[in-house]
Structure formats: structure tokens, C-alpha cells
Design an enzyme around this catalytic site. Structure first.
Site, PDB file in Angstrom:
ATOM      1  N   SER A 136      39.087  32.086  28.745  1.00 28.16           N
ATOM      2  CA  SER A 136      37.969  31.617  29.543  1.00 28.16           C
ATOM      3  C   SER A 136      36.971  30.956  28.594  1.00 28.16           C
ATOM      4  O   SER A 136      36.475  31.598  27.672  1.00 28.16           O
ATOM      5  CB  SER A 136      37.331  32.818  30.248  1.00 28.16           C
ATOM      6  OG  SER A 136      36.147  32.431  30.882  1.00 28.16           O
ATOM      7  N   LYS A 162      40.713  28.566  31.532  1.00 30.12           N
ATOM      8  CA  LYS A 162      39.692  28.599  32.590  1.00 30.12           C
ATOM      9  C   LYS A 162      38.414  28.016  32.006  1.00 30.12           C
ATOM     10  O   LYS A 162      38.034  28.347  30.880  1.00 30.12           O
ATOM     11  CB  LYS A 162      39.489  30.055  33.021  1.00 30.12           C
ATOM     12  CG  LYS A 162      38.199  30.344  33.758  1.00 30.12           C
ATOM     13  CD  LYS A 162      38.275  31.733  34.368  1.00 30.12           C
ATOM     14  CE  LYS A 162      36.977  32.476  34.269  1.00 30.12           C
ATOM     15  NZ  LYS A 162      37.068  33.849  34.801  1.00 30.12           N
ATOM     16  N   LYS A 164      34.203  26.998  32.886  1.00 22.69           N
ATOM     17  CA  LYS A 164      33.082  27.329  33.762  1.00 22.69           C
ATOM     18  C   LYS A 164      32.505  26.037  34.322  1.00 22.69           C
ATOM     19  O   LYS A 164      32.357  25.061  33.577  1.00 22.69           O
ATOM     20  CB  LYS A 164      32.015  28.045  32.940  1.00 22.69           C
ATOM     21  CG  LYS A 164      32.476  29.408  32.444  1.00 22.69           C
ATOM     22  CD  LYS A 164      32.497  30.375  33.581  1.00 22.69           C
ATOM     23  CE  LYS A 164      32.957  31.740  33.155  1.00 22.69           C
ATOM     24  NZ  LYS A 164      32.887  32.690  34.237  1.00 22.69           N
ATOM     25  N   ASP A 189      35.788  28.294  37.144  1.00 22.89           N
ATOM     26  CA  ASP A 189      35.033  29.437  37.662  1.00 22.89           C
ATOM     27  C   ASP A 189      33.578  29.008  37.844  1.00 22.89           C
ATOM     28  O   ASP A 189      32.928  28.563  36.899  1.00 22.89           O
ATOM     29  CB  ASP A 189      35.120  30.601  36.654  1.00 22.89           C
ATOM     30  CG  ASP A 189      34.452  31.868  37.150  1.00 22.89           C
ATOM     31  OD1 ASP A 189      33.928  31.877  38.282  1.00 22.89           O
ATOM     32  OD2 ASP A 189      34.461  32.869  36.400  1.00 22.89           O
ATOM     33  N   GLU A 214      37.461  29.663  41.193  1.00 22.33           N
ATOM     34  CA  GLU A 214      37.027  31.064  41.237  1.00 22.33           C
ATOM     35  C   GLU A 214      35.565  31.154  41.675  1.00 22.33           C
ATOM     36  O   GLU A 214      34.706  30.456  41.152  1.00 22.33           O
ATOM     37  CB  GLU A 214      37.210  31.659  39.828  1.00 22.33           C
ATOM     38  CG  GLU A 214      36.867  33.131  39.709  1.00 22.33           C
ATOM     39  CD  GLU A 214      37.134  33.664  38.297  1.00 22.33           C
ATOM     40  OE1 GLU A 214      37.849  33.018  37.512  1.00 22.33           O
ATOM     41  OE2 GLU A 214      36.599  34.745  37.981  1.00 22.33           O
ATOM     42  N   ASP A 239      36.091  36.774  42.690  1.00 22.01           N
ATOM     43  CA  ASP A 239      35.761  37.663  41.563  1.00 22.01           C
ATOM     44  C   ASP A 239      34.589  38.548  42.008  1.00 22.01           C
ATOM     45  O   ASP A 239      34.794  39.654  42.522  1.00 22.01           O
ATOM     46  CB  ASP A 239      35.432  36.787  40.338  1.00 22.01           C
ATOM     47  CG  ASP A 239      34.919  37.567  39.141  1.00 22.01           C
ATOM     48  OD1 ASP A 239      34.753  38.776  39.243  1.00 22.01           O
ATOM     49  OD2 ASP A 239      34.658  36.959  38.072  1.00 22.01           O
ATOM     50  N   LYS A 263      38.941  43.215  38.252  1.00 21.57           N
ATOM     51  CA  LYS A 263      38.261  43.734  37.063  1.00 21.57           C
ATOM     52  C   LYS A 263      38.057  45.227  37.279  1.00 21.57           C
ATOM     53  O   LYS A 263      37.473  45.631  38.302  1.00 21.57           O
ATOM     54  CB  LYS A 263      36.904  43.049  36.856  1.00 21.57           C
ATOM     55  CG  LYS A 263      37.000  41.588  36.435  1.00 21.57           C
ATOM     56  CD  LYS A 263      35.627  40.981  36.159  1.00 21.57           C
ATOM     57  CE  LYS A 263      35.764  39.510  35.785  1.00 21.57           C
ATOM     58  NZ  LYS A 263      34.464  38.819  35.709  1.00 21.57           N
ATOM     59  N   GLY A 291      38.129  39.403  32.820  1.00 24.67           N
ATOM     60  CA  GLY A 291      37.545  39.975  31.611  1.00 24.67           C
ATOM     61  C   GLY A 291      36.037  40.040  31.734  1.00 24.67           C
ATOM     62  O   GLY A 291      35.436  39.312  32.533  1.00 24.67           O
TER      63      GLY A 291
HETATM   64  O1  LIG Z   1      37.017  36.492  28.184  1.00 25.83           O
HETATM   65  C1  LIG Z   1      36.549  37.210  29.065  1.00 25.83           C
HETATM   66  O2  LIG Z   1      36.351  38.429  28.921  1.00 25.83           O
HETATM   67  C2  LIG Z   1      36.225  36.582  30.377  1.00 25.83           C
HETATM   68  C3  LIG Z   1      34.897  36.014  30.364  1.00 25.83           C
HETATM   69  C4  LIG Z   1      34.511  35.480  31.723  1.00 25.83           C
HETATM   70  O3  LIG Z   1      35.022  34.467  32.138  1.00 25.83           O
HETATM   71  C5  LIG Z   1      33.520  36.169  32.455  1.00 25.83           C
HETATM   72  C6  LIG Z   1      32.963  37.316  32.013  1.00 25.83           C
HETATM   73  C7  LIG Z   1      31.845  37.850  32.663  1.00 25.83           C
HETATM   74  C8  LIG Z   1      31.226  37.166  33.648  1.00 25.83           C
HETATM   75  C9  LIG Z   1      31.574  35.801  33.918  1.00 25.83           C
HETATM   76  O4  LIG Z   1      30.827  34.879  33.223  1.00 25.83           O
HETATM   77  C10 LIG Z   1      33.047  35.534  33.673  1.00 25.83           C
HETATM   78  C11 LIG Z   1      33.774  35.670  34.954  1.00 25.83           C
HETATM   79  O5  LIG Z   1      33.119  35.481  35.964  1.00 25.83           O
HETATM   80  O6  LIG Z   1      34.974  35.907  35.038  1.00 25.83           O
HETATM   81 MG   LIG Z   2      34.595  34.940  37.321  1.00 27.33          MG
END
Ligand SMILES: O=C(O)CCC(=O)C1=CC=C[C@@H](O)[C@@H]1C(=O)O
Ligand SMILES: [Mg+2]
Length: 369
Positions: A136, A162, A164, A189, A214, A239, A263, A291
Site C-alpha cells: 500500500s 494499492k 491512495k 483506496d 476501496e 474497509d 482487519k 494492514g
Molecule cells: O501497509 C499497511 O499496513 C497498510 C496501510 C494502509 O493502507 C492503511 C493503513 C491504515 C489506514 C489506512 O490509511 C490504510 C487503509 O485504509 O487500508
Molecule cells: Mg483502506
């Protein structure tokens, strides 16, 4: 299970790659390591995943601490449990506070797995020896920086990327990524950056052949997500909307999404995560493991969960080195050709690196049971 003690350790860890999304920027992570100890001195570990402020869900590092100390530990004193699956029921008198509950429950699963000399992944019903490690990537100052990061991950064999998105950093960015990486398994996402008024605008997403979009809308907007899913071909993945199996049922019955991000922290623990997996698996709904920028203990729990058969899509589970200069487990989590080998030793399958923990430690407290 004869628990004798719960230990809380608050750590502060600086991220190698500061992480920016549509709402927030995370440069460092504060978290609690929860250690559940039994009368033989065996230790099981869990990790809180909430952030400093309530931008992702309502929980924070501070509310995690309060819930664990004020309500969850007293509940553990009231009743002796014989299996970690009993925790969900025991903690059900406390509303929500999913991340606090999950961290304690994780520690008890790890302890139980060690007591019974079983790898945690097997205890959960996992059958994969390797899991696919997606990545991500946050919002960057310039699209060129993002393209460079994507390229590094592609060269390393990453099975999906992924990115943002938010208003002003969306269609043009995706178009540019596709120009350079036309066949890359790619998803976006939004962390709730849009609302139903953007429905027509979001139709453009179908141009980019994304694996999924997402969480485009707010947490509770199941009906609006359903309207969007009817309007676009790109699968919607939820999510932030998913706090329990009940939310998954609502989403699937309304047609709000076609994919679920699981999660452990957001749904209140491994038992609920497994229930969601089982429900989706029986209905052919793909799930993947999200994550929360976890340190090694949380990451180890994610790896065990992602070994279940319904996790057919790569998760947001990078290697330790992507996040930290030094992780708190050994060996560290290593990604080879886009995969992580699921460890086979009892419990989470990684040892605690006590020196690393000492380095990051801000506070420690022991609660006798
Ligand atoms: O590498 C990771 O742990 C994932 C990070 C990640 O995309 C996210 C972590 C926490 C909040 C968000 O910004 C995002 C998510 O939404 O999935
Ligand atoms: Mg997310």
C-alpha cells in the site's frame, strides 16, 4: 487457560516511509504490546493497531489503553476461559472498542497456540505455506515519486499495488500509473474521500481496470455504496465500514460491495475475522487481509490469518524493512518474490526481540490476574 498476568508495553516507532492518505499523515506509530502470561510462564503476544487520533475509526492509542485497563482486564479476572474463542462472548458486555479487544484476544490466541504447541495459522484453519504480499503506497508530493516507488515494488516482484486517492489526486494519477504500468494488478483506496454526489465522477474509475476501489464513501453509507456498485463495473471493497460479521451481511445483502478487506483490529479479533472469512468463503466473496502499519507482532497475526483459504487476494502485508529500521520480532518478516513464508513454529511463529522492544519502550505496566 490459567492466565496469571497481563503486561502492557507502550512503544513509539518511527516509520521508514511516512504514510499519507486522504485524511491523515502518519510518521510514527505508538502502540501497545499486550503480553498474556500463564502459570508456567508461557507468553502470548498481541498488538494494538489504533492511531494517535480517531481519523480511521473512533479508537485511538489512548482509548485502547483505557478500555484494556478499565474493562477488559477486569473481565479476564472474572472468568477462567478454556479457549480463546470464548473471549468474544466475555468481552461482549463492552460495546465496540474493537481494536482494544482484538489486541488482548490476539495475545490469548498466541498463548493458547504455544500451550498446545500448534502454529497459530493451523489453529485458525489456515492451509497456505506462503501468502501474497501486496503493498500500500501513500500519497506523494509528486506523481513522479509515486511512479518510482511503484517501479521498485514491481521489480521486487510485488503481486499488486494499492495507491491512495482523494479529490485532486485521483483520475489523473491513475491514468499516469496506467500509462507506465498497463497490466499491473492495481487498486485504489479512498478512505472515504467521496460521497454519493460524486457518483457520476466516479464512473471514470472503470477506465483503469482496477482490481477494486476501496472505501470510496463514509463508514455507515451502505446504501450509497450499493448505488455506486450498481453504477460501476469496478468492484467496490469495504474497509472502514466493516466492524463485524453483521456489517458484512448488511453489505452483501444490500450489494454495497463485492470484496471485503478484513482487519483483525477493526472487527474485534481473530475469532470474528475468521467468522467473516468463513461466511465470505461459503459465498465466493473474495477477502484479503488489510494492514494498519503494524509492528512485527500485529504483522505475524495478519500472516497467520491470511493463510486461510478464502484470502485469495494479496493483502497489505509488506516486509518489516518496508516499515521499520528494526522490527520487534526475529526473524523479521521478509518478502521474497512477492511472498511471505508462513512460519511453522508454535504460536505466531516469531520470537520477540527484547532489545528492540527496550529501544522503543515508553511505558510498561503489569496487571496481575
Ligand atoms: O501497509 C499497511 O499496513 C497498510 C496501510 C494502509 O493502507 C492503511 C493503513 C491504515 C489506514 C489506512 O490509511 C490504510 C487503509 O485504509 O487500508
Ligand atoms: Mg483502506
Amino acid at each position: 487457560m490459567k492466565l496469571t498476568e497481563i503486561r502492557l508495553q507502550r512503544l513509539k516507532m518511527k516509520l521508514n516511509n511516512p504514510f499519507r492518505n486522504s485524511i491523515s499523515a502518519v510518521n510514527a506509530k505508538e502502540l501497545y504490546i499486550i503480553t498474556a502470561i500463564d502459570e508456567a510462564g508461557i507468553e502470548g503476544y498481541g498488538e494494538t493497531v489504533a492511531f494517535d487520533t480517531p481519523w480511521y475509526t473512533e479508537e485511538t492509542v489512548a482509548t485502547n489503553r483505557m478500555a484494556i485497563e478499565s474493562w477488559l482486564i477486569p473481565l479476564l479476572r472474572e472468568k477462567t476461559i478454556s479457549h480463546p474463542e470464548e473471549i468474544t462472548e466475555l468481552f461482549s458486555v463492552v460495546k465496540r472498542n474493537q481494536m482494544a479487544k482484538a489486541a488482548v484476544e490476539e495475545a490469548i490466541w498466541d498463548l493458547y497456540a504455544k500451550q498446545t504447541e500448534t502454529p497459530l495459522y493451523q489453529l485458525l484453519g489456515g492451509n497456505r505455506t506462503k501468502i501474497a504480499a501486496g503493498i500500500s503506497l501513500g500519497i506523494e508530493p509528486d506523481v513522479k515519486d509515486l511512479l518510482k516507488k511503484i517501479e521498485q515494488k514491481v521489480i521486487a516482484g510485488c503481486p499488486r499495488v494499492k495507491v491512495k486517492i482523494k479529490k485532486g489526486w485521483d483520475m489523473d494519477i491513475l491514468r499516469e500509473i496506467r500509462r507506465h504500468f498497463p497490466t499491473l494488478p492495481l487498486m485504489a483506496d479512498a478512505n472515504s474521500a467521496y460521497c454519493i454526489r460524486d457518483l457520476d465522477y466516479l464512473r471514470q474509475l472503470d477506465e483503469f481496470d482496477l482490481m477494486m476501489i476501496e472505501q470510496p464513501f463514509e463508514d455507515g453509507d451502505f446504501a450509497d455504496h450499493a448505488q455506486l456498485q450498481r453504477a460501476i463495473k469496478t468492484p467496490v471493497c469495504l474497509d472502514e465500514s466493516i466492524h463485524s460479521l453483521q456489517d458484512v451481511r448488511t453489505a452483501l445483502e444490500l450489494g454495497s460491495c463485492k470484496v471485503i478487506n478484513i482487519k483483525i483490529g477493526r472487527v474485534g479479533g481473530l475469532a470474528e475475522a475468521k467468522k467473516i472469512h468463513d461466511y465470505c468463503f461459503a459465498r465466493n466473496i473474495p477477502v484479503w487481509c488489510g494492514g494498519m502499519l503494524e509492528a512485527g507482532i500485529g504483522r505475524a497475526h495478519n500472516i497467520a490469518l491470511a493463510s486461510l483459504p478464502g484470502f485469495t487476494l494479496p493483502g497489505d502485508i509488506g516486509g518489516s524493512a518496508h516499515y521499520w529500521k528494526k522490527d520487534i520480532i526475529h526473524p523479521e518478516v521478509v518478502v521474497t518474490n512477492g511472498e511471505i513464508t508462513v512460519p511453522k513454529s508454535p504460536g505466531i511463529g516469531y520470537e520477540i526481540d527484547r532489545d528492540a522492544i527496550r529501544k522503543y519502550l515508553i511505558e510498561e505496566q503489569i496487571f496481575p490476574l
